[in-house]
Design a protein around this motif. Structure first.
Motif, short mmCIF file in Angstrom:
data_model
loop_
_atom_site.label_atom_id
_atom_site.label_comp_id
_atom_site.label_asym_id
_atom_site.label_seq_id
_atom_site.Cartn_x
_atom_site.Cartn_y
_atom_site.Cartn_z
N ILE A 82 66.86 19.63 -76.49
CA ILE A 82 66.57 18.24 -76.09
C ILE A 82 67.81 17.57 -75.47
O ILE A 82 67.74 17.09 -74.32
N PRO A 83 68.97 17.57 -76.16
CA PRO A 83 70.15 16.95 -75.50
C PRO A 83 70.57 17.68 -74.23
O PRO A 83 70.91 17.03 -73.23
N LEU A 84 70.50 19.02 -74.25
CA LEU A 84 70.90 19.78 -73.06
C LEU A 84 69.97 19.47 -71.89
O LEU A 84 70.42 19.27 -70.75
N GLY A 85 68.67 19.39 -72.17
CA GLY A 85 67.68 19.09 -71.13
C GLY A 85 67.93 17.72 -70.51
O GLY A 85 67.88 17.55 -69.29
N VAL A 86 68.22 16.73 -71.37
CA VAL A 86 68.49 15.38 -70.88
C VAL A 86 69.77 15.38 -70.04
O VAL A 86 69.82 14.77 -68.96
N ALA A 87 70.80 16.10 -70.51
CA ALA A 87 72.08 16.15 -69.79
C ALA A 87 71.90 16.77 -68.40
O ALA A 87 72.41 16.25 -67.41
N ALA A 186 70.68 -4.21 -61.19
CA ALA A 186 70.97 -5.27 -62.18
C ALA A 186 72.13 -4.86 -63.08
O ALA A 186 73.02 -5.66 -63.38
N ALA A 187 72.11 -3.58 -63.50
CA ALA A 187 73.18 -3.08 -64.37
C ALA A 187 74.52 -3.11 -63.64
O ALA A 187 75.56 -3.44 -64.23
N LYS A 188 74.49 -2.79 -62.35
CA LYS A 188 75.73 -2.79 -61.54
C LYS A 188 76.30 -4.20 -61.42
O LYS A 188 77.51 -4.41 -61.55
N ILE A 189 75.39 -5.16 -61.19
CA ILE A 189 75.82 -6.56 -61.07
C ILE A 189 76.46 -7.02 -62.38
O ILE A 189 77.48 -7.71 -62.40
N ASP A 190 75.85 -6.58 -63.51
CA ASP A 190 76.39 -6.96 -64.82
C ASP A 190 77.64 -6.18 -65.20
O ASP A 190 78.25 -6.45 -66.24
N GLY A 191 78.00 -5.20 -64.40
CA GLY A 191 79.20 -4.40 -64.69
C GLY A 191 79.01 -3.45 -65.85
O GLY A 191 79.97 -3.16 -66.59
N ALA A 192 77.77 -2.98 -66.04
CA ALA A 192 77.48 -2.08 -67.17
C ALA A 192 78.15 -0.72 -66.96
O ALA A 192 78.22 -0.22 -65.83
N SER A 193 78.66 -0.16 -68.07
CA SER A 193 79.29 1.16 -67.99
C SER A 193 78.21 2.23 -67.86
O SER A 193 77.02 1.97 -68.09
N ARG A 194 78.64 3.47 -67.56
CA ARG A 194 77.69 4.59 -67.43
C ARG A 194 76.94 4.81 -68.75
O ARG A 194 75.75 5.07 -68.76
N LEU A 195 77.69 4.67 -69.84
CA LEU A 195 77.10 4.86 -71.17
C LEU A 195 76.05 3.78 -71.47
O LEU A 195 74.99 4.07 -72.02
N SER A 196 76.37 2.54 -71.07
CA SER A 196 75.43 1.43 -71.31
C SER A 196 74.15 1.62 -70.50
O SER A 196 73.06 1.33 -70.98
N VAL A 197 74.32 2.09 -69.27
CA VAL A 197 73.13 2.34 -68.42
C VAL A 197 72.24 3.38 -69.11
O VAL A 197 71.02 3.23 -69.18
N PHE A 198 72.88 4.43 -69.65
CA PHE A 198 72.09 5.47 -70.33
C PHE A 198 71.44 4.90 -71.59
O PHE A 198 70.26 5.12 -71.84
N ARG A 199 72.22 4.15 -72.35
CA ARG A 199 71.77 3.66 -73.66
C ARG A 199 70.65 2.62 -73.53
O ARG A 199 69.68 2.64 -74.28
#
Lengths: 288, 94
Positions: A82-87, A186-199
């Protein structure tokens, strides 16, 4: 004036499915229940034994061992795939010519029949002539899956990961592709990190397909038979004898139809419970 | 050879499947009398219809019987009695 909003005749369209399910699922299941309370010595000759086989199976160390190995195998498979597939799905391109190439490459292992996968890995992992087995020994690892239980487990798991991670990748990729660009903007405008976008964007949007992936991979790994059987035959010793392999050994190898049928019913109940849990989780996620 | 001999029927298993069929027919009649499935939000935090409650009752009863067989040497009827109480509880509170 009241109008009829439900067409009851539509139920007739369900009849073919009901017939097919009755023939390929309900009737065999009834037969297994019948076998599970009887003993037989020759075709057509049965003796009623009541719940004897169930008590015998439930108190059998052999059954406990096979069940434990089955759960361990499924847990490892899910924890890796599951984690490998998502990655992998996250790493795949969303646009451009490489999308098709990646999708075809991902789909390839899924097209190979189970017994062929087992035979391929059987040769691939042989310590004297197989590329994997010979390579590992050449690198200094003492690897022989036909004699070492740990090596056999590693090979069986690696084989399943190779064969089935693609399914999780394709499902997760479908989930990712359905996310509109507006979310990322929207995430880019808010300055969200890569991790936040994923989360906060990708993971919630993939939730439904991941539950389906989890259910499919659970079902398949919990009922796995052909690949490990062709690769190791359940050995060395009983180290890779999973519940399904043990069941077939009891039914066909030893002709213990009563015990095999009781094992099947217990096996079926476990699968049914997990399916219900996943189904309920999926419905709840839809409601929320 | 009788037509269904290969299925190795016994009167005990036939009674069991008749009981399951009777449950399904009862649910059908119940639905015809009171359509909608009586949905409710029970103690498990799930939205269930009466069909869901029957499924949970049957699955739970199967587990009660298996646990009874695996954990005790007592007659299985006691497991059946517990299952009836379990089913009543499910229909009332789940």
């Amino acid at each position: 004036m009241s109008s009829k909003t439900v067409n009851q005749k539509a139920w007739l369209l369900v009849l073919p499915v009901l017939l097919i399910v009755a023939l390929n699922a309900v009737i065999p299941l009834m037969t297994v229940v019948n076998y599970s309370v009887q003993d037989t010595f020759s075709p057509g000759v049965f003796f009623f034994e009541g719940t004897k086989w169930y008590r015998e199976v439930l108190s059998s160390p052999r059954f406990h061992g096979a069940l434990g190995r089955q759960f361990l195998y499924t847990a490892i498979i899910l924890a890796i795939e599951i984690p490998l597939g998502v990655a992998v799905a996250l790493a795949m391109p969303r646009k451009g010519p490489w999308v098709s190439v990646c999708l075809v490459l991902m789909a390839l292992p899924l097209l190979i029949p189970w017994n062929v996968v087992g035979a391929m890995w059987n040769i691939f992992a042989l310590p004297d002539i197989g590329l994997l087995g010979y390579g590992l020994n050449w690198l200094g690892f003492d690897y022989n899956y036909t004699q070492q239980p740990l090596a056999a487990w590693m090979t069986v798991i690696l084989m399943d990961v190779w064969h089935w991670t693609s399914l999780v990748v394709l499902l997760a990729y479908a989930g990712l592709s359905s996310i509109p660009d507006a979310y990322y903007q929207a995430a880019k405008i808010d300055g969200a990190s890569r991790l936040s976008v994923f989360r906060f964007i990708q993971l919630p949007k993939m939730k439904r397909v991941l539950i389906i992936a989890l259910l499919l991979r659970f079902m398949d790994s919990f009922m796995v038979y052909t690949e490990p059987f062709v690769l190791t035959g359940g050995g060395p010793g009983n180290s890779t004898t999973f519940l399904s392999i043990d069941l077939v050994k009891a039914a066909i190898g030893e002709f213990n139809l009563g015990i095999a049928a009781a094992m099947s019913i217990i096996y079926f109940l476990m699968t049914l419970l997990v399916c219900w849990v996943f189904y309920t989780a999926m419905m709840r996620s839809e409601e929320s | 050879m009788k037509p269904l001999a290969w299925m190795a029927w016994t009167w005990q298993t036939a009674t069991f499947f008749c009981f399951i069929a009777a449950c399904l027919i009862t649910m059908l009649l119940w639905e015809m009398l009171k359509p909608g499935g009586s949905p409710k939000h029970g103690v498990l935090g799930l939205n269930t219809t009466r069909g869901d409650r029957l499924f949970i009752s049957l699955l739970g009863s199967a587990y009660i019987h298996v646990a009874w067989l695996g954990l005790t040497e007592q007659p299985l009827w006691w497991g059946s009695v517990i299952s009836v109480f379990f089913a009543l509880t499910v229909f009332k509170w789940v």
